[in-house]
Design an enzyme around this catalytic site. Structure first.
Site: not given
Length: 345
Positions: A310-312
């Site tokens: 996640g987190e980009g």
């Protein structure tokens, strides 16, 4: 809400395709790199797109459904990780620095007080409600979160961004994401729900049951995209959808990250179907159902690196690839310029 979105520029697309056909290489030999460059041409309305200028916004929020025991980590980790973002110690900080991307962190619904941190403070409420038992959010709260995302897109675009990347931080957020994907694609929880941060078999089964409870709670009801986010979503998921939608309104595409970002994209498409034309998939994650969600969005991921952070992070890792695609399109010589014989017509 205005759900009419502009279309990519078909004239610029045709001109970019024509340019690709006369560059010093066999037609199609650069594969998807050619397609990427031509899509950016259509998005920007230019035969030769401007160099890549990416902006990453990480949206953070907590989730009431964690009460059901669906995560391997306690909810307090959401706020702790936002502090890590603010200090520059997370994977997305390293990736943003390494790719030259603008990075912004937005508190749209973290349960704890983070007012001392140098981040964007746009808290709609301190976490969502337990979607297994009641609506996660009100319609007004979703609309407020959509606007938080839209405002982040406007800031990034005003700062020169021509590609948007949304990241997420929210312990438990694979559960609402799975519920949204199931509702918006008609897939069942047993094929969509995955291990998230690494839950064991018993917790995986519990997650599937919790998603089933949420879906049963809204079964048979007519819900638009905003109502679906209200019943089954989360604040950071709604903010990401708003981020994508505002980008499309301003003719700026978004590079979609993993499972949570895909759920937000599906919700955004439910709100404004034209959003699909402004999305590019970065990677296929390890999370169950991500590939099925991408198929529902009619998106083909660029890479599969086994990521599930996640987190980009998956999208950020693809930025050098996109930058090179645009540089190849702009910098290669044509057959005529190089004095190289083309194949006979």
């Amino acid at each position: 809400m205005n759900t009419t979105l502009p279309h990519p520029d078909s004239v610029a697309l045709d001109a970019a395709l024509a340019r690709q056909a006369i560059l010093t290489k066999p037609t199609g030999s650069l594969g998807r790199l050619e397609d990427i460059a031509c899509r950016f041409a259509a998005w920007q309305g230019r035969t030769v797109p401007a160099p890549l200028s990416p902006a990453i916004a990480v949206f953070a929020a907590d989730h009431g459904v964690c009460e059901e025991g669906v995560s391997a980590y306690p909810s307090v980790v959401t706020g702790e990780m936002v502090k890590n973002f603010a200090a520059g110690g997370a994977a997305i900080n390293v990736l943003a620095k390494g790719t030259g991307a603008r990075l912004e962190v937005v508190d749209v619904g973290v349960a704890v007080d983070l007012s001392q941190l140098p981040i964007v403070h746009a808290k709609v409420r301190a976490g969502s409600r337990n979607l297994a038992r009641e609506a996660a959010l009100t319609r007004a709260e979703v609309e407020a979160a959509l606007e938080v995302g839209a405002a982040a897109a406007r800031r990034a675009i005003a700062d020169g961004a021509n590609l948007l990347v949304a990241g997420d931080m929210g312990i438990g957020n694979t559960t609402p994401s799975a519920a949204l994907i199931c509702r918006l694609t008609a897939y069942s929880p047993d094929v969509i729900v995955g291990r998230g941060t690494g839950v064991d078999d018993a917790t995986l089964q519990l997650k599937q049951q919790v998603v089933g409870l949420a879906l049963n709670r809204v079964a048979g009801r007519q819900l638009d995209g905003i109502d679906t986010l209200a019943e089954l979503g989360g604040l950071e998921i709604a903010a990401i959808a708003g981020f994508y939608l505002e980008g499309a309104r301003q003719r700026v595409p978004s590079l979609v990250d993993g499972f949570i970002a895909c759920a937000a994209a599906l919700a955004g498409v439910a709100i404004a179907p034209g959003l699909r034309d402004w999305l590019l998939a970065s990677h296929r994650s390890q999370e169950n159902g991500h590939g099925l969600a991408l198929t529902a969005l009619q998106l083909e991921p660029l890479v599969d690196l086994g990521l599930r952070l996640g987190e980009g992070s998956g999208a950020a890792a693809c930025l050098p690839l996109l930058r090179l695609a645009l540089e190849l399109h702009a910098g290669m010589a044509t057959f005529a310029e190089a004095g190289v014989s083309d194949k006979p017509a």
